[in-house]
Design a protein around this motif. Structure first.
Motif, PDB file in Angstrom:
ATOM      1  N   ASN A  32      -4.844   3.252 -12.073  1.00  0.00           N
ATOM      2  CA  ASN A  32      -5.706   3.644 -10.964  1.00  0.00           C
ATOM      3  C   ASN A  32      -5.821   2.545  -9.917  1.00  0.00           C
ATOM      4  O   ASN A  32      -5.977   2.845  -8.724  1.00  0.00           O
ATOM      5  CB  ASN A  32      -7.095   4.037 -11.484  1.00  0.00           C
ATOM      6  CG  ASN A  32      -7.143   5.468 -11.968  1.00  0.00           C
ATOM      7  OD1 ASN A  32      -7.299   6.400 -11.185  1.00  0.00           O
ATOM      8  ND2 ASN A  32      -6.963   5.671 -13.270  1.00  0.00           N
ATOM      9  N   ILE A  33      -5.735   1.285 -10.334  1.00  0.00           N
ATOM     10  CA  ILE A  33      -5.699   0.183  -9.367  1.00  0.00           C
ATOM     11  C   ILE A  33      -4.464   0.323  -8.484  1.00  0.00           C
ATOM     12  O   ILE A  33      -4.512   0.133  -7.258  1.00  0.00           O
ATOM     13  CB  ILE A  33      -5.699  -1.178 -10.096  1.00  0.00           C
ATOM     14  CG1 ILE A  33      -7.077  -1.437 -10.712  1.00  0.00           C
ATOM     15  CG2 ILE A  33      -5.328  -2.310  -9.133  1.00  0.00           C
ATOM     16  CD1 ILE A  33      -7.135  -2.668 -11.598  1.00  0.00           C
ATOM     17  N   LEU A  34      -3.331   0.691  -9.101  1.00  0.00           N
ATOM     18  CA  LEU A  34      -2.092   0.890  -8.343  1.00  0.00           C
ATOM     19  C   LEU A  34      -2.221   2.053  -7.365  1.00  0.00           C
ATOM     20  O   LEU A  34      -1.735   1.993  -6.233  1.00  0.00           O
ATOM     21  CB  LEU A  34      -0.925   1.145  -9.304  1.00  0.00           C
ATOM     22  CG  LEU A  34      -0.505  -0.039 -10.175  1.00  0.00           C
ATOM     23  CD1 LEU A  34       0.549   0.391 -11.187  1.00  0.00           C
ATOM     24  CD2 LEU A  34       0.034  -1.177  -9.312  1.00  0.00           C
ATOM     25  N   LYS A  35      -2.916   3.115  -7.801  1.00  0.00           N
ATOM     26  CA  LYS A  35      -3.120   4.258  -6.913  1.00  0.00           C
ATOM     27  C   LYS A  35      -3.971   3.875  -5.697  1.00  0.00           C
ATOM     28  O   LYS A  35      -3.664   4.244  -4.562  1.00  0.00           O
ATOM     29  CB  LYS A  35      -3.796   5.402  -7.683  1.00  0.00           C
ATOM     30  CG  LYS A  35      -2.925   6.039  -8.751  1.00  0.00           C
ATOM     31  CD  LYS A  35      -3.705   7.119  -9.494  1.00  0.00           C
ATOM     32  CE  LYS A  35      -2.908   7.709 -10.628  1.00  0.00           C
ATOM     33  NZ  LYS A  35      -3.668   8.739 -11.372  1.00  0.00           N
ATOM     34  N   PHE A  36      -5.058   3.126  -5.947  1.00  0.00           N
ATOM     35  CA  PHE A  36      -5.924   2.693  -4.841  1.00  0.00           C
ATOM     36  C   PHE A  36      -5.184   1.727  -3.923  1.00  0.00           C
ATOM     37  O   PHE A  36      -5.378   1.743  -2.703  1.00  0.00           O
ATOM     38  CB  PHE A  36      -7.199   2.052  -5.390  1.00  0.00           C
ATOM     39  CG  PHE A  36      -8.208   3.040  -5.892  1.00  0.00           C
ATOM     40  CD1 PHE A  36      -8.778   3.971  -5.035  1.00  0.00           C
ATOM     41  CD2 PHE A  36      -8.587   3.061  -7.225  1.00  0.00           C
ATOM     42  CE1 PHE A  36      -9.710   4.898  -5.484  1.00  0.00           C
ATOM     43  CE2 PHE A  36      -9.507   3.983  -7.697  1.00  0.00           C
ATOM     44  CZ  PHE A  36     -10.081   4.903  -6.830  1.00  0.00           C
ATOM     45  N   ALA A  37      -4.331   0.885  -4.509  1.00  0.00           N
ATOM     46  CA  ALA A  37      -3.543  -0.046  -3.701  1.00  0.00           C
ATOM     47  C   ALA A  37      -2.602   0.718  -2.782  1.00  0.00           C
ATOM     48  O   ALA A  37      -2.403   0.350  -1.617  1.00  0.00           O
ATOM     49  CB  ALA A  37      -2.751  -0.984  -4.611  1.00  0.00           C
ATOM     50  N   TYR A  40      -4.701   2.189   0.046  1.00  0.00           N
ATOM     51  CA  TYR A  40      -5.087   1.115   0.964  1.00  0.00           C
ATOM     52  C   TYR A  40      -3.912   0.751   1.873  1.00  0.00           C
ATOM     53  O   TYR A  40      -4.081   0.578   3.091  1.00  0.00           O
ATOM     54  CB  TYR A  40      -5.544  -0.092   0.163  1.00  0.00           C
ATOM     55  CG  TYR A  40      -5.934  -1.285   1.020  1.00  0.00           C
ATOM     56  CD1 TYR A  40      -7.200  -1.354   1.617  1.00  0.00           C
ATOM     57  CD2 TYR A  40      -5.046  -2.339   1.229  1.00  0.00           C
ATOM     58  CE1 TYR A  40      -7.551  -2.434   2.407  1.00  0.00           C
ATOM     59  CE2 TYR A  40      -5.395  -3.428   2.016  1.00  0.00           C
ATOM     60  CZ  TYR A  40      -6.650  -3.471   2.598  1.00  0.00           C
ATOM     61  OH  TYR A  40      -7.006  -4.545   3.375  1.00  0.00           O
ATOM     62  N   PHE A  41      -2.728   0.654   1.278  1.00  0.00           N
ATOM     63  CA  PHE A  41      -1.522   0.315   2.036  1.00  0.00           C
ATOM     64  C   PHE A  41      -1.227   1.386   3.086  1.00  0.00           C
ATOM     65  O   PHE A  41      -0.938   1.071   4.246  1.00  0.00           O
ATOM     66  CB  PHE A  41      -0.344   0.169   1.087  1.00  0.00           C
ATOM     67  CG  PHE A  41       0.979  -0.034   1.782  1.00  0.00           C
ATOM     68  CD1 PHE A  41       1.327  -1.279   2.285  1.00  0.00           C
ATOM     69  CD2 PHE A  41       1.875   1.019   1.934  1.00  0.00           C
ATOM     70  CE1 PHE A  41       2.535  -1.470   2.936  1.00  0.00           C
ATOM     71  CE2 PHE A  41       3.086   0.847   2.577  1.00  0.00           C
ATOM     72  CZ  PHE A  41       3.414  -0.408   3.079  1.00  0.00           C
ATOM     73  N   VAL A  42      -1.315   2.654   2.688  1.00  0.00           N
ATOM     74  CA  VAL A  42      -1.029   3.762   3.611  1.00  0.00           C
ATOM     75  C   VAL A  42      -2.018   3.767   4.770  1.00  0.00           C
ATOM     76  O   VAL A  42      -1.645   3.940   5.937  1.00  0.00           O
ATOM     77  CB  VAL A  42      -1.071   5.114   2.858  1.00  0.00           C
ATOM     78  CG1 VAL A  42      -1.039   6.286   3.848  1.00  0.00           C
ATOM     79  CG2 VAL A  42       0.097   5.222   1.893  1.00  0.00           C
ATOM     80  N   ILE A  43      -3.308   3.570   4.453  1.00  0.00           N
ATOM     81  CA  ILE A  43      -4.340   3.583   5.492  1.00  0.00           C
ATOM     82  C   ILE A  43      -4.141   2.431   6.471  1.00  0.00           C
ATOM     83  O   ILE A  43      -4.347   2.565   7.688  1.00  0.00           O
ATOM     84  CB  ILE A  43      -5.745   3.520   4.850  1.00  0.00           C
ATOM     85  CG1 ILE A  43      -6.028   4.843   4.115  1.00  0.00           C
ATOM     86  CG2 ILE A  43      -6.811   3.267   5.909  1.00  0.00           C
ATOM     87  CD1 ILE A  43      -7.263   4.802   3.245  1.00  0.00           C
ATOM     88  N   LYS A  44      -3.736   1.272   5.951  1.00  0.00           N
ATOM     89  CA  LYS A  44      -3.537   0.099   6.798  1.00  0.00           C
ATOM     90  C   LYS A  44      -2.287   0.225   7.677  1.00  0.00           C
ATOM     91  O   LYS A  44      -2.264  -0.230   8.819  1.00  0.00           O
ATOM     92  CB  LYS A  44      -3.418  -1.162   5.927  1.00  0.00           C
ATOM     93  CG  LYS A  44      -4.729  -1.661   5.376  1.00  0.00           C
ATOM     94  CD  LYS A  44      -5.620  -2.200   6.483  1.00  0.00           C
ATOM     95  CE  LYS A  44      -6.909  -2.772   5.945  1.00  0.00           C
ATOM     96  NZ  LYS A  44      -7.789  -3.284   7.029  1.00  0.00           N
ATOM     97  N   ILE A  69       0.622  12.646   1.771  1.00  0.00           N
ATOM     98  CA  ILE A  69       0.134  11.293   1.463  1.00  0.00           C
ATOM     99  C   ILE A  69      -0.349  11.203   0.017  1.00  0.00           C
ATOM    100  O   ILE A  69      -0.119  10.202  -0.672  1.00  0.00           O
ATOM    101  CB  ILE A  69      -1.000  10.902   2.436  1.00  0.00           C
ATOM    102  CG1 ILE A  69      -0.418  10.676   3.839  1.00  0.00           C
ATOM    103  CG2 ILE A  69      -1.742   9.655   1.950  1.00  0.00           C
ATOM    104  CD1 ILE A  69      -1.462  10.516   4.920  1.00  0.00           C
ATOM    105  N   PHE A  70      -1.015  12.258  -0.454  1.00  0.00           N
ATOM    106  CA  PHE A  70      -1.595  12.223  -1.796  1.00  0.00           C
ATOM    107  C   PHE A  70      -0.616  12.646  -2.900  1.00  0.00           C
ATOM    108  O   PHE A  70      -0.909  12.453  -4.083  1.00  0.00           O
ATOM    109  CB  PHE A  70      -2.848  13.113  -1.857  1.00  0.00           C
ATOM    110  CG  PHE A  70      -4.072  12.446  -1.304  1.00  0.00           C
ATOM    111  CD1 PHE A  70      -4.832  11.605  -2.095  1.00  0.00           C
ATOM    112  CD2 PHE A  70      -4.459  12.634   0.019  1.00  0.00           C
ATOM    113  CE1 PHE A  70      -5.965  10.972  -1.594  1.00  0.00           C
ATOM    114  CE2 PHE A  70      -5.579  12.006   0.544  1.00  0.00           C
ATOM    115  CZ  PHE A  70      -6.338  11.171  -0.272  1.00  0.00           C
TER     116      PHE A  70
END
Length: 270
Positions: A32-37, A40-44, A69-70
């Motif tokens: 899940n950390i990888l998913k959030f990362a 975060y990368f996509v949003i940035k 995206i998801f």
């Protein structure tokens, strides 16, 4: 630590340590950390304000972009386990792996089933919420929070209290999660880790039994460790005699290693 005992067709028992809830929880957190990362990368990287301005009121296009995206994180555990032979990055880090309860590699259908049933294991609240909301129970926020926690924890509770540490998806898909770094190590069984692209060389290895494969592997490991070439030559000669194989390898080590991998390929896919 709970154990799974598998009896092969030749009545040879193989024991595996089952991954406990702590190991699976840590693997879950890493994934899940990888998913959030990723999010975060996509949003940035992407400027969504410009995207919304470009498409204006075209909600269908904006929804399609959201879905695209998801998609990588929605299907993350499914394609990871299929491509990485029963492991996600989190599982690989924690040295755990999904196998069939009979000791074989799960089928794609098994992987799909255990992935789909995550909705029950970790999102049961959504299903219960629809029912509770339909009853019109206003002012019972504490009940909704309890249902939320129960829905999120159902999979972990099943892992704790079932005999084979299985969540609902595992039970239906007939799979278990094992710990590879065990006192009886995975490498010490007759099983081998094979890639999905593995192509066998010697079909005649099916003339061997599970007990033959176990003896060959144990002897091969000891001989290779101490560079005991005399034993390797004897072992190669015996395999050729029993199976009738015509060797395509000049090296005894390469030949025996291939025989063990081929035996696993054919016995796991028969």
């Amino acid at each position: 630590m709970k154990r799974l005992q598998i009896k092969t067709a030749q009545n040879v028992n193989i024991n595996f340590a089952l991954a406990n809830v702590g190991q699976r929880l840590l693997a879950f957190i890493i994934d899940n950390i990888l998913k959030f990362a990723y999010l975060y990368f996509v949003i940035k990287v992407f400027n969504f304000t410009l995207i919304q301005a470009a498409f204006g009121d075209d909600n269908w296009t904006l929804k399609a972009i959201d879905i695209l995206i998801f998609l990588p994180i929605t299907f993350y555990s499914l394609y990871s386990e299929i491509l990485m032979n029963g492991q996600t990055i989190g599982k690989k880090f924690m040295k755990i792996k999904v196998i069939n309860v009979d000791g074989f590699k799960p089928s794609i259908t098994d992987y799909v089933m255990r992935w789909f049933l995550r909705i029950v294991d970790f999102n049961l609240f959504m299903l219960i919420f629809v029912y509770v909301a339909s009853l019109g129970l206003d002012g019972r926020e504490e009940l909704l929070w309890l249902l939320f926690l129960f829905g999120k924890l159902l999979g972990f509770l099943l892992i704790v209290f079932t005999n084979k540490n299985q969540r609902f998806g595992d039970i239906i898909a007939n799979t278990v999660v094992i710990y590879l770094k065990d006192e009886v190590k995975f490498s010490e069984t007759i099983l081998e880790n094979l890639s999905n692209e593995y192509v066998p060389t010697y079909p005649n290895v099916i003339k061997l039994s599970d007990n033959d494969a176990r003896i060959i592997k144990e002897t091969f490991k000891n001989a290779a460790k101490f560079d005991d070439y005399k034993t390797l030559i004897k072992l190669r000669t015996k395999i050729l005699e029993v199976t009738g194989i015509i060797s395509k390898h000049n090296s005894d080590k390469d030949f025996i290693d291939t025989v063990l991998k081929d035996y696993n390929f054919y016995t796991q896919n028969m």
